[in-house]
Motif scaffolding. Sequence first.
Motif, PDB file in Angstrom:
ATOM      1  N   GLN A 103     105.621 -37.405  60.145  1.00 25.21           N
ATOM      2  CA  GLN A 103     105.336 -36.029  59.745  1.00 25.21           C
ATOM      3  C   GLN A 103     106.203 -35.680  58.547  1.00 25.21           C
ATOM      4  O   GLN A 103     107.387 -36.029  58.500  1.00 25.21           O
TER       5      GLN A 103
ATOM      6  N   THR B  30     107.141 -32.399  55.631  1.00 25.24           N
ATOM      7  CA  THR B  30     107.067 -30.955  55.429  1.00 25.24           C
ATOM      8  C   THR B  30     107.386 -30.612  53.981  1.00 25.24           C
ATOM      9  O   THR B  30     108.170 -31.310  53.319  1.00 25.24           O
TER      10      THR B  30
ATOM     11  N   CYS C  53     107.059 -23.491  56.021  1.00 26.13           N
ATOM     12  CA  CYS C  53     106.906 -24.941  55.861  1.00 26.13           C
ATOM     13  C   CYS C  53     105.438 -25.337  56.006  1.00 26.13           C
ATOM     14  O   CYS C  53     104.772 -24.937  56.971  1.00 26.13           O
TER      15      CYS C  53
ATOM     16  N   THR D  80     108.571 -27.165  51.830  1.00 28.05           N
ATOM     17  CA  THR D  80     109.078 -25.807  52.006  1.00 28.05           C
ATOM     18  C   THR D  80     108.612 -24.913  50.860  1.00 28.05           C
ATOM     19  O   THR D  80     108.797 -25.247  49.682  1.00 28.05           O
TER      20      THR D  80
ATOM     21  N   CYS E 106     103.238 -28.342  56.916  1.00 26.03           N
ATOM     22  CA  CYS E 106     103.475 -29.580  57.658  1.00 26.03           C
ATOM     23  C   CYS E 106     102.269 -30.510  57.547  1.00 26.03           C
ATOM     24  O   CYS E 106     101.124 -30.075  57.696  1.00 26.03           O
TER      25      CYS E 106
END
Length: 833
Positions: A214, A216, A205, A218, A207
């Motif tokens: 926050q 993310t 991930c 993938t 971030c």
Amino acid sequence: MGNILWSVDKKIYSDKENHTLTITGWAVTKDQTTYDFSLYGSGKELSFPEPSRYERADVAENLKETVKEIKNAGFTVKIPEILQLAQEHENFQLALQAGDEKEIIWEASAQQVKDFCIESLIEYYIDEEQITQGNILTIKGWVVNQMDSDDVFVQDTDGKVLECTITRHRRPDVEKAKGISESEKRNLGFSITADLENIHDQNICICFRGQDVQKTYTVNVKKLKRENTGLYQQMKLLSLENRQKNHAYIKENGIGRFFRYVRNSQLKDGEQDYEDWLKDHEAFRKELKRQKNAVFSYSPLISIVIVLADTDVRRLKNVIDAYTDQTYDNWQLCLVDANEGEETGEFLRKKYKKEIRLSYKKVTENKGISENLNAALKLAMGDYVLFADQETVPAPDALFCMVKAVTEKKADMIYTDEDQISVDGKQHYEPKFKPDFNLYRLRENNYIGRFWAVRKEIMEQAGWFNPQYDGAENFDMLLRCSEQAAQIVHIPRVLCHNMDAGQQLSQEEKQKAGEAGRKALEEHYHRVQIPAAVEQTEKPGWYRSHLAIQGEPLVSIIIPSKDHINDLDLCVTSIEEKSTWKNYEIIVVENNSVEKETFVYYETLKNRYPNVRILTWKKEFNYSAINNFAVREAQGEYLLFLNNDVEIITDSWLEEMLQLCQQKGVGMVGAKLYYPDDTIQHAGVVVGLGGVAAHVLCKLPRDAEGYMGRLRCVQEMSAVTAACMMVKTSVFKSVEGFDEELKVAFNDIDLCMKVRSKGEKIIFTPYAELYHYESKSRGMEDTPEKQLRFSREVNCFRRKWERELLKGDPYYSPNLTLNNTDCSLRKLERNGD
């Protein structure tokens, strides 16, 4: 369908612009009645700024059959303090009202508005994710955090932060698109690299963490690894979506060639072994069969002229058999035997007694290579003469390709690419992929080689071989025929293979051949009425020409400059103190400097050097316009455009450029530039390299020869850099100078293209040397700033020179890569892949 037609394109939240929610889209009414916007909070009408309206050409085009007249279809609605409103109301609606008809074009609950605004605080985009050589995972992109601070890190699926390298950099393209002010600009771009040996999860991930939110992203590492394998590339090629294309390829090339293509599909440029590459590019069985059945509108007789000396009959058999196997059969093989004894003649009479196309003569007295060649020419009855060697094996389609060049391009002279072949014929190596005809390169060394054809009447006009040039007789004949030929065609295919016979000339023989070549070149200059002296270089068969400069023309050196007075002082001082050519003026074009010291320095500079003038450009930065402005004030017969961050190395740099720029048919000359660490910054530009144009062989060591010695040769190029570029003032004005639409990028390449379009040559000389104190990253266009310039102006360049880009650079082989600057092999490509 009602009277109101509409669409919402996007919603944007700006935390810094009064916490404003912006909604953009378009709306029209079919009966062309006016409409109004209304905003409701919990059913209560709210006040908001008057929406802006503007033309939408795309909407007008798509709805032209539905609505007769469309004006100002686009709209932008701004709702300030949306978070405060979300505290006061449970839901929202944005409506369009036209007469009695009402359309809700946006609605959301208060919580949805809050979530959207928080979500919008961080935006990111992944430009690239790939696995590069060395099993390195690379991820590039950008992130914008409206709260000013953000953090980028990588973690595994368990939340453990992974070890990797993360660099941040500016992204002017994103700054512009997002309307980020000068004071708010920061490093929005990121580049992440990680060694896959340290990554064991199937996913990782990326971030993006800010003050209140926050996000993310993938990365499917397992999928990237799979797609990076050769098997995946091959399976993709064999998929159903490519079935029709594959069927057509097999029909044209055969199943064997198709499987080779599939097998090599995963390779990148430069990764393929040459022998394997050759198998992909040589004529295959099906193609050779088609050639044998082909009928030309004109089928000239080709006389192949070969002198036999110190002959190994086994190798000679390979050569002769290669001619008898040609797919074009209207040829005559003229062999003159200068060997001692009768062994070669007996072998030929016994082995080829039924071959009526073979003409043989045994010389009774060996008078040298030139006289032996003349004896062979007396046997030649063909329309064209092909000069060859007893150690050169032609490809089976060599003559076919030459005749094709004659019929399609009306070629007077023809030459091809070549390689070396082991005596047993099992190994191919050292390919030479040559440029199209390059007279100035030919004057440096015989890059064409010993396998070339010429129309016989051209050769007769040029004159037969002259014994005083023995050892360089082929070079002499090439020069003389090139003076007479109107159309010289290079076939960019490996059509001859030179056997490595293991014979080495003695030092005395090399010296004698070198001196013969030097004399032949001087005589060439005499015939074309160019006063010149020629010297041999340390490399046998390579020459340096010194062309006499006519008169003492004034050179106007134009240097745009903004602040950076230390760079400018080094540049000007090195010109003034090192240049042996004294008839020049220096025009410094002041361009929006802000430091007081700069203007003080200008006064000092003028007092120190009377031939320095300072011009002032008061408009915005535009490299093209600045130089065009300076040219109008220049007095020189020649212009020399120069960067302010260069330092002169060669005292005679101006003479080296001027002697070439003075030549008839030459419009511009470029110099050889080095980075401060003595690696190549510029040795000519290849058009098409890197997508548009780039410096070839940059970053090689200063003393490197480069591919086929191109770093050490005066030669014609498609373009050179304006960091140091000389041009005839008359030529510059005839093409109307730099294109001012190209403010920063490609203006020098565009100028070169315009000059070439007028029939004028661009020459690169390695003998005018300068340091260029530009960073290496700038040189390769891989900083964000340069990428932005590239994207802005590449379309303009492509629009102007699309045909030339499609044709390819004539001074760079189509067999060499356009993806790297290293002149490595370009892999076989299929249209559409």
